[in-house]
Design an enzyme around this catalytic site. Structure first.
Site, PDB file in Angstrom:
ATOM      1  N   SER A  75       0.859  -1.201   0.000  1.00  0.00           N
ATOM      2  CA  SER A  75       0.000   0.000   0.000  1.00  0.00           C
ATOM      3  C   SER A  75       0.882   1.234   0.000  1.00  0.00           C
ATOM      4  CB  SER A  75      -0.883   0.063   1.254  1.00  0.00           C
ATOM      5  OG  SER A  75      -1.667   1.254   1.231  1.00  0.00           O
ATOM      6  N   TYR A 145      -7.090   6.114   2.631  1.00  0.00           N
ATOM      7  CA  TYR A 145      -6.173   5.200   3.330  1.00  0.00           C
ATOM      8  C   TYR A 145      -6.846   4.621   4.576  1.00  0.00           C
ATOM      9  CZ  TYR A 145      -1.726   3.659   5.475  1.00  0.00           C
ATOM     10  OH  TYR A 145      -0.696   2.929   6.022  1.00  0.00           O
TER      11      TYR A 145
END
Ligand code: UDP
Length: 311
Positions: A75, A145
């Site tokens: 990520s 996020y």
């Protein structure tokens, strides 16, 4: 064990590859290199226990080999990166987690999710304990996020409860160290590179917001203990020593002997005002605590930054 690490060419992923190989595991590193770099794993390329696959784990992951553990670290992780890659961040937290869990289920492997203190959002409680549900703005810029990681945790717990996959969740607090990208936009790399170049140090807002910084080797040691534990609920791993951002800037100026001046810029939207992990659970259940203090950690990081800024 035969271990798959998604995001294995990133800052944390590559340090994990090192630790696992040192402990005689076989490592398959999967990364699409949007924020990771082959430079972080170049030293492993001739190691016969190491394999690199360039792949985006938001797409189906096919592996023919046996797997004992899947560590999902892929990520973008710095606020600047996930603002530049909002859709990729949401996809890797959701579809990437689903694919990684699916791989673990198919291979009968254990699974470890790299989650984050961002699941606590801009917390109303400090220090943050694992049973705090957080204070997150789902539609703000950081939501891409925060919500992706919250979804990833929910998905992980569903695979644990419904499919009996042996899952683990680490909530990672601010971490710094070698192999951070010089320009990844976070406070430590920004301040170090600004100090080395004698440029202005950019403090956002008043600088009275706090963070608690963990050196990478401490964090990786904690994650390895969690992987080998029988804990299935989330565990905070981080260093509980809390700093204001202005004090971090001053410490970096002192350590580098820089001529930089501090300048103030706008505070990013939804920037958390405080962040400090309660690590009682990690201390009691993993017998883990951080060992590296901030000045030792910053010195090691500074050495890496000096070398890489020159090149
Ligand atoms: N920050 C800052 N100057 C910078 C970069 C970051 O003052 O050049 C601040 C940022 O606003 C936040 C803190 O430092 O309050 C930590 O930011 P970072 O991007 O490292 O990570 P975060 O904890 O926000 O995910």
């Amino acid at each position: 064990m035969k271990i798959v690490i998604t995001g294995g060419a990133g800052f944390l992923g590559s340090h994990l590859c090192d630790l696992l190989l040192e402990n005689d595991h076989h490592v398959t590193c999967i990364d699409n290199l949007i924020t990771g770099s082959v430079n972080n794993i170049a030293h492993l390329i001739n190691n016969s226990n190491f394999k690199f696959i360039k792949h985006n784990v938001s797409e189906y992951i096919y592996l023919s080999e046996d797997v004992d553990a899947v560590l999902h670290f892929a990520s973008p992780a710095s606020p600047e990166d996930y603002l530049n890659y909002p859709i990729q961040t949401l996809k890797v937290g959701s579809l990437g987690t689903l694919n990684s869990l699916g791989l673990a289920k198919k291979k009968n492997a254990r699974f470890l999710l790299a989650s984050t203190s961002e699941v606590y959002g801009d917390p109303k409680i400090s220090p943050q304990k694992e049973d705090y549900w957080g204070h997150v703005n789902p539609v703000g810029p950081r939501g891409v996020y925060d919500e992706a990681k919250r979804f990833a945790e929910a998905m992980t717990m569903a695979y644990y409860r419904y499919h009996n996959v042996n899952t683990k969740i680490v909530r990672i607090f601010n971490t710094y160290g070698t192999r951070m990208r010089i320009n990844d936009g976070r406070a430590v790399p920004n301040f170090l590179s600004q100090a080395i170049r004698n440029d202005d140090i950019t403090v956002y807002g008043t600088g009275n917001q706090t963070r608690s910084f963990c050196y990478v080797s401490d964090l990786i040691a904690g994650i390895y203990k969690l992987l080998n534990s029988d804990i299935n609920e989330p565990v905070n791993i981080g260093n509980p020593v809390e700093f204001t951002i202005i004090d971090l800037a001053k410490e970096i100026i002192r350590l580098t002997g820089s001529k930089s001046k501090i300048v103030y810029k706008d505070l990013p939207t939804d920037d958390p005002q405080v962040r400090k992990p309660d690590i009682t659970k990690a201390e009691n259940c993993l017998n883990w605590e951080p060992k590296v203090n901030i000045s030792d950690g910053l010195k090691k990081t500074l050495e890496y930054f000096r070398k890489n800024i020159k090149n």
